[in-house]
Design a protein around this motif. Structure first.
Motif, PDB file in Angstrom:
ATOM      1  N   GLU A  68      12.318  21.470   2.791  1.00 13.63           N
ATOM      2  CA  GLU A  68      11.910  22.131   4.028  1.00 13.63           C
ATOM      3  C   GLU A  68      11.948  21.164   5.217  1.00 13.63           C
ATOM      4  N   ILE A  69      11.531  19.932   4.979  1.00 11.57           N
ATOM      5  CA  ILE A  69      11.604  18.935   6.059  1.00 11.57           C
ATOM      6  C   ILE A  69      13.053  18.694   6.454  1.00 11.57           C
ATOM      7  N   GLU A 122      17.376  19.261  10.450  1.00 12.35           N
ATOM      8  CA  GLU A 122      18.740  19.682  10.776  1.00 12.35           C
ATOM      9  C   GLU A 122      18.743  20.710  11.898  1.00 12.35           C
ATOM     10  N   VAL A 123      17.742  21.585  11.926  1.00 15.05           N
ATOM     11  CA  VAL A 123      17.635  22.550  13.026  1.00 15.05           C
ATOM     12  C   VAL A 123      17.410  21.818  14.340  1.00 15.05           C
ATOM     13  N   LEU A 155      21.029  15.208  19.605  1.00 12.62           N
ATOM     14  CA  LEU A 155      21.059  14.071  18.688  1.00 12.62           C
ATOM     15  C   LEU A 155      19.642  13.684  18.291  1.00 12.62           C
ATOM     16  N   LEU A 156      19.455  13.333  17.020  1.00 10.02           N
ATOM     17  CA  LEU A 156      18.133  12.977  16.529  1.00 10.02           C
ATOM     18  C   LEU A 156      18.192  11.633  15.818  1.00 10.02           C
ATOM     19  N   ALA A 203      25.109  16.939  10.224  1.00 10.00           N
ATOM     20  CA  ALA A 203      23.999  16.974  11.179  1.00 10.00           C
ATOM     21  C   ALA A 203      24.100  15.762  12.094  1.00 10.00           C
ATOM     22  N   LYS A 204      23.701  15.967  13.342  1.00 11.05           N
ATOM     23  CA  LYS A 204      23.693  14.859  14.315  1.00 11.05           C
ATOM     24  C   LYS A 204      22.387  14.088  14.158  1.00 11.05           C
ATOM     25  N   LEU A 205      22.258  13.441  12.996  1.00  8.90           N
ATOM     26  CA  LEU A 205      21.002  12.806  12.604  1.00  8.90           C
ATOM     27  C   LEU A 205      21.264  11.403  12.065  1.00  8.90           C
ATOM     28  N   MET A 206      20.474  10.440  12.506  1.00 11.34           N
ATOM     29  CA  MET A 206      20.573   9.083  11.980  1.00 11.34           C
ATOM     30  C   MET A 206      19.180   8.564  11.661  1.00 11.34           C
TER      31      MET A 206
END
Length: 259
Positions: free
Chosen positions: A1-2, A7-8, A14-15, A43-46
């Motif tokens: 869920e996290i 991702e949302v 960007l995150l 995902a635009k996640l780092m």
């Protein structure tokens, strides 16, 4: 869920998640990083994490297993930071004060004492201020005594940290460090054969413990060998920092040290 929630959030912008001091990480955070790193949806996640490598290596840390697995599967990148240069220490001091002659001299003192280790450098600076050896005047650090007269010793905060690291070692590893620290004052390099003889230990076994301390705990490291007068070569190691040697030496009771 996290993972879904992040991702949302990342779908809108960007995150970047920053985790500091991961050598103190809890198991749940390790699980979170593991789950996020293995997700296949784009995902635009780092995730960006920092930790002290020596503390992760020395205690069977869960982060060590995670980073090794992620590196094997090319799911992360590891960036080892180099020690600070003297010029970078000057820049650090200059961030709060103008570049003056005193800041250059102070940077030289801090560099010699810390060998560029950022943690040691900051602790040494705080130690100098606490002892009244430097003070802030006219927007900068000013010495209260000549820099060449200052004997920094081992800051208490660093001493406690190093002592805690040594306390985790086995009895045999502590004995080896005791013998290694008995080398001439101020020197961090020691010869295997000579130090092993001090505690009646087989040189190969002594070297094996040193290699473990080098790979797993990063307290000592391999050093250039010495060539003896008879032409034989002696393997050598050295403490990664002279402060480790000083703490190990101080922990030996005076009577035992003399013996």
């Amino acid at each position: 869920e996290i993972g879904d929630a992040l991702e949302v959030i990342a779908s809108a912008s960007l995150l970047l998640l920053v985790f500091e001091d991961l050598h103190w990480v809890d198991p749940s955070t390790v699980d979170l990083m593991s789950a996020l790193a293995r997700r296949r949806s784009p995902a635009k996640l780092m995730i960006f994490g920092t930790y002290r490598a020596a503390e992760v290596e020395s205690s069977g840390h869960p982060l060590k297993a995670l980073t090794q697995e992620l590196l094997v599967h090319r799911l992360c990148r590891e960036i080892a930071l180099e020690p600070l240069t003297e010029a970078e220490i000057i820049e650090y001091l200059r961030s709060e004060e103008p570049e003056t002659t005193s800041s250059k001299a102070l940077a030289g003192l801090l560099y010699r004492h810390s060998e560029g280790n950022p943690l040691f450098m900051v602790a040494a600076l705080e130690h100098l201020e606490e002892r009244g050896l430097i003070c802030r005047e006219h927007g900068g650090w000013q010495p209260t005594v000549a820099f060449e007269e200052i004997d920094l010793g081992v800051p208490e905060s660093l001493s406690r940290m190093i002592e805690a690291q040594i306390e985790q070692l086995s009895t045999e590893e502590k004995r080896v460090l005791e013998a290694a620290s008995l080398e001439s004052a101020g020197r961090s390099r020691f010869a295997i054969a000579a130090r092993a003889a001090v505690i009646d230990m087989d040189p190969e076994a002594f070297e094996g413990v040193c290699e473990t301390l080098s790979r797993r705990h990063r307290i000592v490291r391999s050093a250039p060998s010495w060539k003896n007068a008879d032409g034989t070569v002696t393997a050598c190691y050295e403490f990664v920092h002279v402060l480790y040697r000083e703490v190990c030496y101080r922990q030996i009771a005076p009577g035992r040290r003399a013996k």
